[in-house]
Design a protein around this motif. Structure first.
Motif, PDB file in Angstrom:
ATOM      1  N   GLN A 172      10.385  15.149  14.267  1.00  0.00           N
ATOM      2  CA  GLN A 172       9.868  16.238  14.091  1.00  0.00           C
ATOM      3  C   GLN A 172       9.479  16.567  12.440  1.00  0.00           C
ATOM      4  O   GLN A 172      11.350  16.441  11.782  1.00  0.00           O
ATOM      5  CB  GLN A 172      11.030  17.805  14.399  1.00  0.00           C
ATOM      6  N   PRO A 173       8.807  17.743  11.690  1.00  0.00           N
ATOM      7  CA  PRO A 173       8.399  17.537  10.797  1.00  0.00           C
ATOM      8  C   PRO A 173       8.832  18.895   9.903  1.00  0.00           C
ATOM      9  O   PRO A 173      10.354  18.439   8.556  1.00  0.00           O
ATOM     10  CB  PRO A 173       7.746  18.755  10.864  1.00  0.00           C
ATOM     11  N   LEU A 174      10.246  19.752  11.016  1.00  0.00           N
ATOM     12  CA  LEU A 174      11.035  20.635  10.068  1.00  0.00           C
ATOM     13  C   LEU A 174      12.081  19.892  10.133  1.00  0.00           C
ATOM     14  O   LEU A 174      12.995  20.384   8.814  1.00  0.00           O
ATOM     15  CB  LEU A 174      10.559  22.214  11.587  1.00  0.00           C
ATOM     16  N   ARG A 175      12.096  19.129  10.262  1.00  0.00           N
ATOM     17  CA  ARG A 175      13.706  18.107  10.066  1.00  0.00           C
ATOM     18  C   ARG A 175      13.625  17.742   9.202  1.00  0.00           C
ATOM     19  O   ARG A 175      14.362  17.866   7.909  1.00  0.00           O
ATOM     20  CB  ARG A 175      14.473  16.983  10.752  1.00  0.00           C
ATOM     21  N   ILE A 176      12.223  17.764   7.989  1.00  0.00           N
ATOM     22  CA  ILE A 176      11.988  17.013   6.980  1.00  0.00           C
ATOM     23  C   ILE A 176      11.824  18.314   5.893  1.00  0.00           C
ATOM     24  O   ILE A 176      12.613  18.430   4.821  1.00  0.00           O
ATOM     25  CB  ILE A 176      11.416  16.073   6.598  1.00  0.00           C
ATOM     26  N   PHE A 212       2.849  17.771   3.689  1.00  0.00           N
ATOM     27  CA  PHE A 212       2.011  17.032   4.697  1.00  0.00           C
ATOM     28  C   PHE A 212       0.896  16.619   4.869  1.00  0.00           C
ATOM     29  O   PHE A 212       0.637  15.324   5.300  1.00  0.00           O
ATOM     30  CB  PHE A 212       3.377  17.808   6.539  1.00  0.00           C
ATOM     31  N   ALA A 213       0.100  17.874   5.054  1.00  0.00           N
ATOM     32  CA  ALA A 213      -1.145  17.744   4.564  1.00  0.00           C
ATOM     33  C   ALA A 213      -1.636  16.815   3.992  1.00  0.00           C
ATOM     34  O   ALA A 213      -2.133  15.748   4.466  1.00  0.00           O
ATOM     35  CB  ALA A 213      -1.969  18.921   4.704  1.00  0.00           C
ATOM     36  N   PHE A 214      -1.061  16.897   2.991  1.00  0.00           N
ATOM     37  CA  PHE A 214      -1.073  15.960   1.792  1.00  0.00           C
ATOM     38  C   PHE A 214      -1.191  14.502   2.003  1.00  0.00           C
ATOM     39  O   PHE A 214      -1.851  13.187   1.812  1.00  0.00           O
ATOM     40  CB  PHE A 214      -0.199  16.531   0.186  1.00  0.00           C
ATOM     41  N   ARG A 215       0.753  14.307   2.099  1.00  0.00           N
ATOM     42  CA  ARG A 215       0.238  12.737   2.911  1.00  0.00           C
ATOM     43  C   ARG A 215      -0.201  12.314   4.387  1.00  0.00           C
ATOM     44  O   ARG A 215       0.577  11.786   4.776  1.00  0.00           O
ATOM     45  CB  ARG A 215       2.171  12.690   2.505  1.00  0.00           C
ATOM     46  N   ALA A 216      -0.796  13.174   5.034  1.00  0.00           N
ATOM     47  CA  ALA A 216      -0.657  13.215   6.489  1.00  0.00           C
ATOM     48  C   ALA A 216      -1.427  11.349   6.828  1.00  0.00           C
ATOM     49  O   ALA A 216      -0.791  10.763   7.394  1.00  0.00           O
ATOM     50  CB  ALA A 216      -1.925  13.597   6.486  1.00  0.00           C
ATOM     51  N   GLU A 222      10.545  10.414   6.077  1.00  0.00           N
ATOM     52  CA  GLU A 222      11.623  10.740   5.595  1.00  0.00           C
ATOM     53  C   GLU A 222      11.345  10.251   3.920  1.00  0.00           C
ATOM     54  O   GLU A 222      11.695  10.793   2.912  1.00  0.00           O
ATOM     55  CB  GLU A 222      13.162  10.874   5.461  1.00  0.00           C
ATOM     56  N   ALA A 223      11.197   9.592   4.433  1.00  0.00           N
ATOM     57  CA  ALA A 223      10.483   7.963   2.669  1.00  0.00           C
ATOM     58  C   ALA A 223       9.234   8.077   1.940  1.00  0.00           C
ATOM     59  O   ALA A 223       9.431   8.473   1.200  1.00  0.00           O
ATOM     60  CB  ALA A 223      10.891   6.738   3.402  1.00  0.00           C
ATOM     61  N   VAL A 224       8.306   8.229   3.059  1.00  0.00           N
ATOM     62  CA  VAL A 224       7.093   9.362   2.601  1.00  0.00           C
ATOM     63  C   VAL A 224       7.342  10.218   1.712  1.00  0.00           C
ATOM     64  O   VAL A 224       6.783  10.444   1.122  1.00  0.00           O
ATOM     65  CB  VAL A 224       6.118   9.146   3.823  1.00  0.00           C
ATOM     66  N   LEU A 225       7.576  11.207   2.305  1.00  0.00           N
ATOM     67  CA  LEU A 225       8.210  11.887   1.604  1.00  0.00           C
ATOM     68  C   LEU A 225       9.375  12.909   0.891  1.00  0.00           C
ATOM     69  O   LEU A 225      10.148  13.986   0.384  1.00  0.00           O
ATOM     70  CB  LEU A 225       8.021  13.833   2.730  1.00  0.00           C
ATOM     71  N   ALA A 226       9.944  11.647   0.035  1.00  0.00           N
ATOM     72  CA  ALA A 226      11.635  11.431  -0.622  1.00  0.00           C
ATOM     73  C   ALA A 226      11.321  12.176  -1.816  1.00  0.00           C
ATOM     74  O   ALA A 226      12.072  12.638  -1.669  1.00  0.00           O
ATOM     75  CB  ALA A 226      11.950  10.395  -0.466  1.00  0.00           C
TER      76      ALA A 226
END
Length: 526
Positions: free
Chosen positions: A439-443, A485-489, A502-506
């Motif tokens: 779930q995106p909000l968890r990140i 999130f849109a940028f790393r979609a 999480e690794a993608v958005l770390a």
């Protein structure tokens, strides 16, 4: 609802009442008396002459700034018949949830107190007082054993509470219905859509100059930057809070930021403010609180390990220890859904006349709390000024990020806004992440709770906080989280687990805030 006229008169009455006890009021009185000896003040036109004198001598501007500051901080008055708790939070189920959460926090604090056999507060021995005073400016060198202390709670604990929030007026069966949200937040609050956000954040538009974009090396400074700096200097010369707030919506030049933020927050660091800070410092020297160890532990776990902020460790201890003793912070509980926790003097448990607020400011620090202060250390090097700026930022903005409320800048609304923006504009991505248990909000929750401090590069974080001050709103945090999130979609569509997402958005330290916000709000087809 109140009609506009009675609402205005109530607001005026409240502001007059609040300013009456302030140092500004006594200074204005003193100046008015001094002006009586001036030859241009005539008895027959006394009132008008004194008004003119206050205007020409700059005192009227100071009064305007104080009034503007009050309007920014305090909510619009409720209907006279509304009970006082409505000013704190109009929705009963939110008040109840916040109350339960506070009980949990206090229970956690008390159990730690019992386990470690440490009192909540005690007077320091004279030798310890002297030692602390001598090392006040180098507390970071101290290495107390904090292994037994643990943060009272972390953002992920708070998220679990928000996920379980429900409006009892809705049917809440176990089976999902058309009323169920696909995200983690299941309460029906009104949040803005992109067209409304475009209108609210109009100054961030593609055709308007922005610091954070138009001051890059590729853009000649004469196109935007030089003129923007010149206007900023003029705003500072005028000492007008409202103009400064409008100005920073396009970003602050680095050299002017500290003064512009102080002007918006109406902080002038008068001698009495410095004295007040020194009194708080002496309270820290004299008394040892359990929350001091929580503050030490938090700084060691967060800012001390941060590449940008570890150098400010001593400042963080000074500011946060003084903050925990500051009873003036209690005032913000009149418009916060939270209630300051109480404790009892030893041996007097349950006797209300022996109840005291604990800690004295009513705020129990959590894991990551020190990151609200860390970025401000780049701007203010004088401890009392740094302290006042942080305190004002906290009672205007940051308290909303760790209390349960229905306010548009409250963390519940920010979570819902973030999830709604993602579901509406990136439905495939949202559904994909939901299906794989990510779930995106968890990140993104931890980013928003900390107002992105510790996640973005400092120059980018300050550009983001410029806009928080400029719009007097935290909603931009949710917009930025969705924009990330849109940028790393593309990368996120490839992942198959929460850990991979999480690794993608770390690492957000390379991101540029303003282009992301502009693209998401103004360059996305809606």
């Amino acid at each position: 609802m109140l009609d506009p006229d009675s609402g205005l008169s109530l607001t005026i009455a409240r502001i007059v009442q609040r300013l009456k006890g302030s140092s500004l009021h006594s200074q204005l009185e003193r100046q008015a008396r001094v002006s009586l000896h001036k030859p241009e003040i005539k008895l027959e036109s006394l009132k008008e002459d004194i008004k003119d004198f206050l205007k020409t001598s700059g005192w009227e501007k100071k009064l305007q700034n104080a009034v503007y500051s009050e309007l920014n901080v305090f909510p619009s008055p409720c209907h006279p018949a509304a009970p006082p708790e409505h000013m704190k939070e109009p929705l009963a189920y939110m008040r109840k949830a916040q109350g339960s959460w506070e009980k949990r926090i206090l229970k956690s604090l008390n159990s730690m107190c019992t386990e470690l056999s440490i009192p909540l507060a005690q007077k320091r021995p004279v030798s310890e007082q002297k030692e602390l005073l001598n090392k006040w400016n180098e507390m970071g060198t101290d290495e107390p054993d904090l292994s037994l202390f643990r943060p009272v709670y972390a953002p992920k604990d708070f998220l679990e509470v928000l996920m379980n929030l429900r409006n009892p007026n809705y049917e809440n069966g176990e089976q999902p219905s058309f009323r169920s949200h696909l995200g983690l937040i299941q309460v029906p609050l009104k949040v803005k859509d992109i067209p409304e956000l475009k209108e609210d954040f109009g100054e961030l538009g593609l055709n308007i100059g922005q610091l954070g974009i138009d001051d890059s090396a590729q853009v000649p400074p004469e196109f935007f930057e030089n003129e923007h700096v010149r206007v900023g200097q003029k705003v500072l010369a005028e000492q007008d809070s409202a103009a400064a707030q409008q100005y920073v919506r396009q970003g602050c030049p680095t050299a002017l930021r500290a003064d512009l933020w102080a002007l918006i927050l109406n902080i002038s660091n008068q001698p009495e403010d410095i004295l007040y800070y020194e009194q708080l410092k002496s309270n820290v020297i004299q008394h040892d609180l359990l929350v001091d160890s929580l503050i030490y532990k938090d700084v060691k776990l967060t800012a001390s390990n941060d590449d940008y902020y570890f150098v400010f460790e001593d400042y963080l201890y000074q500011v946060l220890l003084c903050f925990s003793r500051d009873t003036s912070v209690l005032e913000h509980f009149t418009y916060s859904s939270a209630t300051p926790p109480k404790s009892y003097i030893r041996g007097k448990l349950g006797m209300e006349e022996y109840a005291v607020f604990y800690p004295p400011n009513g705020v129990i620090p959590f894991h990551g709390f020190s990151m609200y202060v860390a970025p401000l250390c780049f701007l203010y090097h004088e401890p009392s000024k740094l302290y006042q700026i942080f305190r004002e930022m906290y009672v205007r903005f940051f308290f909303r990020l760790h209390s349960i409320s229905s306010h548009p800048s409250g963390i519940v609304s920010l979570c819902l806004l973030f999830e709604t923006l993602l579901q509406t504009h990136l439905p495939q991505l949202f559904y994909h992440l939901r299906e794989i248990g990510a779930q995106p909000l968890r990140i993104s929750f931890k980013w928003m709770v900390r107002a992105f401090s510790g996640y973005l590069a400092t120059d980018q974080l300050l550009l983001l906080w410029d806009r928080i001050l400029g719009y007097n709103s935290l909603e931009i945090l949710a917009v930025l989280a969705a924009a990330v999130f849109a940028f790393r979609a593309v990368n996120l569509m490839e992942v198959t687990s929460l850990a991979a997402a999480e690794a993608v958005l770390a690492d957000l330290s390379t991101l540029k805030v303003m282009p992301l916000l502009q693209i998401f709000l103004f360059a996305t087809v809606t």
